[in-house]
Design a protein around this motif. Structure first.
Motif, short mmCIF file in Angstrom:
data_model
loop_
_atom_site.label_atom_id
_atom_site.label_comp_id
_atom_site.label_asym_id
_atom_site.label_seq_id
_atom_site.Cartn_x
_atom_site.Cartn_y
_atom_site.Cartn_z
N PRO A 223 66.16 65.26 58.59
CA PRO A 223 66.84 65.05 57.30
C PRO A 223 65.91 65.26 56.10
CG PRO A 223 67.44 63.31 58.83
CD PRO A 223 66.32 64.07 59.46
N ASP A 224 64.66 64.78 56.20
CA ASP A 224 63.74 64.95 55.08
C ASP A 224 63.41 66.43 54.86
OD1 ASP A 224 63.56 62.25 54.42
OD2 ASP A 224 61.93 61.89 55.81
N ARG A 225 63.23 67.16 55.96
CA ARG A 225 62.95 68.59 55.84
C ARG A 225 64.15 69.31 55.22
NH1 ARG A 225 62.44 69.52 60.69
NH2 ARG A 225 60.19 69.20 60.83
N ARG A 226 65.33 69.01 55.71
CA ARG A 226 66.53 69.68 55.21
C ARG A 226 66.76 69.38 53.73
NH1 ARG A 226 69.00 73.98 54.57
NH2 ARG A 226 71.28 73.93 54.53
N THR A 227 66.47 68.16 53.32
CA THR A 227 66.61 67.81 51.91
C THR A 227 65.72 68.68 51.03
OG1 THR A 227 67.19 65.51 52.44
CG2 THR A 227 66.40 65.95 50.21
N THR A 228 64.46 68.87 51.45
CA THR A 228 63.57 69.72 50.66
C THR A 228 64.06 71.16 50.63
OG1 THR A 228 62.06 70.23 52.51
CG2 THR A 228 61.57 68.27 51.18
N GLU A 229 64.64 71.63 51.72
CA GLU A 229 65.15 73.00 51.76
C GLU A 229 66.33 73.17 50.81
OE1 GLU A 229 63.90 73.88 56.43
OE2 GLU A 229 65.95 73.34 55.91
N LEU A 230 67.23 72.18 50.81
CA LEU A 230 68.37 72.24 49.90
C LEU A 230 67.90 72.19 48.45
CD1 LEU A 230 70.80 69.80 51.75
CD2 LEU A 230 71.10 72.27 51.50
N LEU A 231 66.92 71.35 48.17
CA LEU A 231 66.38 71.26 46.82
C LEU A 231 65.74 72.58 46.40
CD1 LEU A 231 65.69 69.54 44.34
CD2 LEU A 231 63.67 68.72 45.57
N LYS A 232 64.96 73.17 47.31
CA LYS A 232 64.33 74.46 47.03
C LYS A 232 65.36 75.52 46.70
CE LYS A 232 63.63 77.01 50.46
NZ LYS A 232 63.22 77.63 51.75
N ASP A 233 66.47 75.55 47.44
CA ASP A 233 67.49 76.58 47.25
C ASP A 233 68.20 76.48 45.91
OD1 ASP A 233 66.85 77.61 49.71
OD2 ASP A 233 68.51 76.66 50.76
N CYS A 234 68.26 75.26 45.35
CA CYS A 234 68.99 75.12 44.08
C CYS A 234 68.06 74.98 42.88
CB CYS A 234 69.97 73.95 44.14
SG CYS A 234 69.24 72.32 44.09
N ALA A 235 66.75 74.87 43.13
CA ALA A 235 65.79 74.75 42.03
C ALA A 235 65.18 76.12 41.78
CB ALA A 235 64.73 73.72 42.36
N ASP A 236 65.69 76.83 40.84
CA ASP A 236 65.29 78.21 40.59
C ASP A 236 63.80 78.30 40.25
OD1 ASP A 236 65.72 80.98 40.22
OD2 ASP A 236 65.78 80.68 38.05
N GLY A 237 63.09 79.13 41.03
CA GLY A 237 61.69 79.38 40.74
C GLY A 237 60.71 78.36 41.27
N ALA A 238 61.19 77.37 42.01
CA ALA A 238 60.29 76.33 42.52
C ALA A 238 59.36 76.90 43.59
CB ALA A 238 61.09 75.17 43.10
N THR A 239 58.15 76.37 43.63
CA THR A 239 57.20 76.70 44.70
C THR A 239 57.44 75.74 45.85
OG1 THR A 239 55.54 77.49 43.13
CG2 THR A 239 54.75 76.81 45.30
N TYR A 240 57.47 76.27 47.07
CA TYR A 240 57.73 75.44 48.25
C TYR A 240 56.51 75.49 49.16
CZ TYR A 240 60.40 73.47 52.20
OH TYR A 240 60.85 72.67 53.22
N VAL A 241 55.98 74.31 49.53
CA VAL A 241 54.76 74.23 50.32
C VAL A 241 55.01 73.34 51.54
CG1 VAL A 241 52.31 73.66 50.36
CG2 VAL A 241 53.38 74.44 48.22
N VAL A 242 54.62 73.82 52.71
CA VAL A 242 54.69 73.04 53.95
C VAL A 242 53.27 72.68 54.37
CG1 VAL A 242 55.35 73.04 56.37
CG2 VAL A 242 56.83 74.15 54.68
N ILE A 243 53.03 71.40 54.63
CA ILE A 243 51.72 70.93 55.08
C ILE A 243 51.71 70.87 56.60
CG2 ILE A 243 50.01 69.10 54.95
CD1 ILE A 243 51.22 68.23 52.30
N GLU A 244 50.93 71.71 57.22
CA GLU A 244 50.86 71.74 58.68
C GLU A 244 50.31 70.42 59.23
OE1 GLU A 244 52.13 73.97 60.62
OE2 GLU A 244 52.78 75.12 58.87
N GLY A 245 50.96 69.91 60.25
CA GLY A 245 50.51 68.70 60.91
C GLY A 245 50.91 67.41 60.23
N ALA A 246 51.54 67.49 59.07
CA ALA A 246 51.87 66.28 58.30
C ALA A 246 53.28 65.81 58.59
CB ALA A 246 51.71 66.54 56.81
N GLY A 247 53.47 64.49 58.53
CA GLY A 247 54.78 63.89 58.55
C GLY A 247 55.18 63.48 57.14
N HIS A 248 56.04 62.47 57.06
CA HIS A 248 56.59 62.08 55.76
C HIS A 248 55.53 61.46 54.85
CE1 HIS A 248 59.73 60.92 52.95
NE2 HIS A 248 59.27 59.69 52.95
N MET A 249 54.50 60.84 55.43
CA MET A 249 53.54 60.09 54.62
C MET A 249 52.30 60.93 54.28
SD MET A 249 55.18 57.39 54.08
CE MET A 249 53.92 56.47 53.21
#
Length: 272
Positions: A223-249
């Motif tokens: 759910p947390d991942r999907r929320t960020t994806e939905l936010l990215k899709d509707c926030a025009d021009g936003a930079t999206y970064v995934v931290i390898e190995g990280a969880g929510h904290m």
């Protein structure tokens, strides 16, 4: 610790360093102290300000039970900003604080120069998208609220802390720490209620006309991942970064990565 009076509630915050202001909003169950390592690293170049949100840390709880909202939290944050600077600030919000950061940018636009949102709690986006993960996204909040109302706050904290920090987290902390968590169970329940009542929509997110970086841990919950994806899709021009190995904290477990992401975001904003 500096403090302000927010509508007759004592509210506290911490600050580190000097320079252009950077506001840091903590996750649920935490406090402004969550950001101390990152703020100290940035201290030579930034004045970092980290408030304890209503019901967290040394800040008092909202006096009307069940009436806490992220809009109230945003109003508190705006007052903290005004007490420290007369210029717009860059805002970093994690989890619960990410949800407040969005409301701050909506309701107090003149105070916000840019946003870094680290897995903000915006379950309403999943509901609005009719996403199958929506029930899962609010399950922990509902379990925590039910546990507190049934007189079992320790169970509620165990469910929450283990869901965010890994199984066995509650069992590993000291009796003193457990007692501290249990003592603020009512405030935490109100914070969970504020998450469930948060009506931030896709239209709201599309209206955020500030530079934005959205951050997600590669090992976070679906759910947390999907929320960020939905936010990215509707926030025009936003930079999206995934931290390898990280969880929510990630601000606590991957401090160096989060610090680098914040620094790179600030450099992009400064270059505009």
């Amino acid at each position: 610790m500096p403090e302000i009076d927010f509508r007759k509630v004592r509210a506290t915050y911490q600050s580190w360093g000097e320079g252009p202001p950077l506001l840091l909003l903590h996750s649920g169950g935490g406090s402004g102290a969550q950001w101390s390592r990152i703020a100290k690293t940035l201290a030579p170049e930034r004045l970092s300000i980290a408030p304890d949100l209503l019901g967290f840390g040394a800040t008092g709880s909202w006096p009307e039970a069940g009436a806490l909202t992220h809009d109230l939290q945003a109003d508190l944050v705006a007052q903290v900003i005004a007490a420290n600077t007369d210029r717009p600030v860059d805002v970093v919000g994690h989890s619960y604080g990410g949800a407040t950061a969005v409301r701050l940018a909506m309701n107090h636009r003149d105070w916000v120069r840019s946003l870094v949102l680290i897995e903000p709690i915006l379950a309403n986006l999943l509901r609005e998208a009719d996403d199958v993960l929506f029930p899962e996204s609010i399950a922990v909040a509902k379990e925590f609220i039910a546990s507190v109302e049934q007189g079992k706050p320790a169970l509620g904290w165990e469910i929450f802390l283990d869901s965010r920090n890994g199984p066995g987290t509650w069992a590993r902390i000291s009796d003193e720490q457990r007692g501290q968590f249990v003592a603020r169970a009512d405030s935490a329940r109100d914070a969970f209620l504020s998450n469930l009542a948060n009506v931030t929509s896709f239209a709201d997110c599309r209206s955020l006309d500030v530079p934005m970086t959205i951050v997600c841990g590669a090992k976070t919950s679906a759910p947390d991942r999907r929320t960020t994806e939905l936010l990215k899709d509707c926030a025009d021009g936003a930079t999206y970064v995934v931290i390898e190995g990280a969880g929510h904290m990630s601000p606590l477990t991957h401090t160096a990565d989060v610090t680098s992401i914040i620094r790179e975001h600030l450099q992009r904003v400064d270059a505009v």
